[in-house]
Design a protein around this motif. Sequence first.
Motif, PDB file in Angstrom:
ATOM      1  N   THR A 133       0.718  -1.173  -0.153  1.00  9.08           N
ATOM      2  CA  THR A 133      -0.081   0.056   0.042  1.00  9.08           C
ATOM      3  C   THR A 133       0.785   1.375  -0.066  1.00  9.08           C
ATOM      4  O   THR A 133       0.264   2.441  -0.458  1.00  9.08           O
ATOM      5  CB  THR A 133      -0.840   0.146   1.353  1.00  9.08           C
ATOM      6  OG1 THR A 133       0.017   0.017   2.392  1.00  9.08           O
ATOM      7  CG2 THR A 133      -1.973  -1.240   1.352  1.00  9.08           C
ATOM      8  N   ARG A 134       2.122   1.086   0.517  1.00  6.87           N
ATOM      9  CA  ARG A 134       2.984   2.134   0.636  1.00  6.87           C
ATOM     10  C   ARG A 134       2.553   3.235   1.703  1.00  6.87           C
ATOM     11  O   ARG A 134       3.010   4.533   1.627  1.00  6.87           O
ATOM     12  CB  ARG A 134       3.236   2.885  -0.841  1.00  6.87           C
ATOM     13  CG  ARG A 134       3.753   2.018  -1.890  1.00  6.87           C
ATOM     14  CD  ARG A 134       3.922   2.531  -3.515  1.00  6.87           C
ATOM     15  NE  ARG A 134       5.079   3.318  -3.415  1.00  6.87           N
ATOM     16  CZ  ARG A 134       5.606   3.769  -4.245  1.00  6.87           C
ATOM     17  NH1 ARG A 134       5.199   3.658  -5.456  1.00  6.87           N
ATOM     18  NH2 ARG A 134       6.660   4.609  -4.217  1.00  6.87           N
ATOM     19  N   ALA A 135       2.125   2.557   2.744  1.00 12.82           N
ATOM     20  CA  ALA A 135       1.611   3.559   3.776  1.00 12.82           C
ATOM     21  C   ALA A 135       2.524   3.587   4.689  1.00 12.82           C
ATOM     22  O   ALA A 135       3.477   3.061   4.753  1.00 12.82           O
ATOM     23  CB  ALA A 135       0.443   2.895   4.513  1.00 12.82           C
ATOM     24  N   THR A 138       6.445   2.593   4.628  1.00 14.12           N
ATOM     25  CA  THR A 138       6.728   1.575   3.593  1.00 14.12           C
ATOM     26  C   THR A 138       6.462   2.549   2.234  1.00 14.12           C
ATOM     27  O   THR A 138       6.394   1.874   1.163  1.00 14.12           O
ATOM     28  CB  THR A 138       5.711   0.696   3.733  1.00 14.12           C
ATOM     29  OG1 THR A 138       4.304   1.008   3.665  1.00 14.12           O
ATOM     30  CG2 THR A 138       5.830  -0.157   5.096  1.00 14.12           C
ATOM     31  N   SER A 139       6.364   3.948   2.321  1.00 14.26           N
ATOM     32  CA  SER A 139       6.130   4.682   1.065  1.00 14.26           C
ATOM     33  C   SER A 139       6.938   4.399  -0.191  1.00 14.26           C
ATOM     34  O   SER A 139       6.606   4.475  -1.092  1.00 14.26           O
ATOM     35  CB  SER A 139       6.186   6.031   1.428  1.00 14.26           C
ATOM     36  OG  SER A 139       7.445   6.433   1.876  1.00 14.26           O
ATOM     37  N   ASN A 140       8.250   3.634   0.111  1.00 14.27           N
ATOM     38  CA  ASN A 140       9.249   3.373  -0.950  1.00 14.27           C
ATOM     39  C   ASN A 140       9.095   1.917  -1.441  1.00 14.27           C
ATOM     40  O   ASN A 140       9.852   1.722  -2.137  1.00 14.27           O
ATOM     41  CB  ASN A 140      10.495   3.901  -0.418  1.00 14.27           C
ATOM     42  CG  ASN A 140      10.678   5.310  -0.245  1.00 14.27           C
ATOM     43  OD1 ASN A 140      10.292   6.212  -1.241  1.00 14.27           O
ATOM     44  ND2 ASN A 140      11.445   5.819   0.727  1.00 14.27           N
ATOM     45  N   THR A 142       7.908  -0.642  -3.738  1.00  8.71           N
ATOM     46  CA  THR A 142       7.714  -1.048  -4.933  1.00  8.71           C
ATOM     47  C   THR A 142       7.264  -2.558  -5.444  1.00  8.71           C
ATOM     48  O   THR A 142       6.630  -2.760  -6.191  1.00  8.71           O
ATOM     49  CB  THR A 142       8.365  -0.287  -6.006  1.00  8.71           C
ATOM     50  OG1 THR A 142       9.592  -1.024  -6.028  1.00  8.71           O
ATOM     51  CG2 THR A 142       8.544   1.181  -5.669  1.00  8.71           C
ATOM     52  N   GLN A 162      -2.945   1.344   9.033  1.00  4.92           N
ATOM     53  CA  GLN A 162      -2.930   1.105   7.655  1.00  4.92           C
ATOM     54  C   GLN A 162      -2.553  -0.296   7.373  1.00  4.92           C
ATOM     55  O   GLN A 162      -1.576  -0.758   7.907  1.00  4.92           O
ATOM     56  CB  GLN A 162      -2.455   2.160   6.657  1.00  4.92           C
ATOM     57  CG  GLN A 162      -3.046   3.604   6.992  1.00  4.92           C
ATOM     58  CD  GLN A 162      -2.103   4.702   6.094  1.00  4.92           C
ATOM     59  OE1 GLN A 162      -1.088   5.036   6.841  1.00  4.92           O
ATOM     60  NE2 GLN A 162      -2.613   5.062   4.940  1.00  4.92           N
TER      61      GLN A 162
END
Length: 257
Positions: A133-135, A138-140, A142, A162
Amino acid sequence: MLNIGLVLPDVLGTYGDDGNALVLRQRARMRGLKAEIHPIRLGEPVPETLDIYTLGGGEDTAQILAADHLISDGGLTRAANAGRPVFAICAGLQVLGESFRASGRIIDGVGLLDATTAGMQDRAIGEVASEPTRAGITSNLTEPLTGFENHLGATILGPSAQPLGTLTRGNGNADQAATADLSDGSAQRTYEGAVQGSVIATYMHGPALARNPQLADLLLAQAMGVALADLEPIEIPAVDRLRVERFNASEPPRSQR
């Protein structure tokens, strides 16, 4: 020196999830960094100044013991509140929530995740996969996530948490029975794992970090205070082959079940 806390391996070490600490240590050493694992056993204080913490799976009695110790000690909570990354698997996820069901009763959790865990109608067992989810932290991420789930806990996320991933295969956090009366029940049934603050939790065994090297490197980057992109890449063909094999496993996707 990278200091890795292996939290309560004597009670939360049932399913080989201690391997996550080994993966972190090895990937750090392969980059020329000094790294050591510090086992923290039941009854021992949890140092709040380590760089990263890992928790694994366990049975009901073990969960209760772990929750009691972590709540009374407070070291892991202080570490998480200070932004130190915590990676929790299965029972570890449940213990870090607000409450979980074990031995026929509701047990208070550590409260690092806005999540509650009750019981599933049927055991979730088999391959599980999701898209990140890249929440939050963990935004990076892929790359798709892969693991092996084996649990009877139905975990419902509250608004402060999330999901780590959106399911493409397997059961994930909760089943139909546990979510039928929820306004967001259909969304909850697509969730795998949880992310809140510096905590990343999942039902993926495997060990998860052996099967998801990008996730391992994200945790290392967080522990080191650097960007994921700043870590020197590591090429391990065997890991690539493992991921291809697991994503091509014989269990049909959720859409065909």
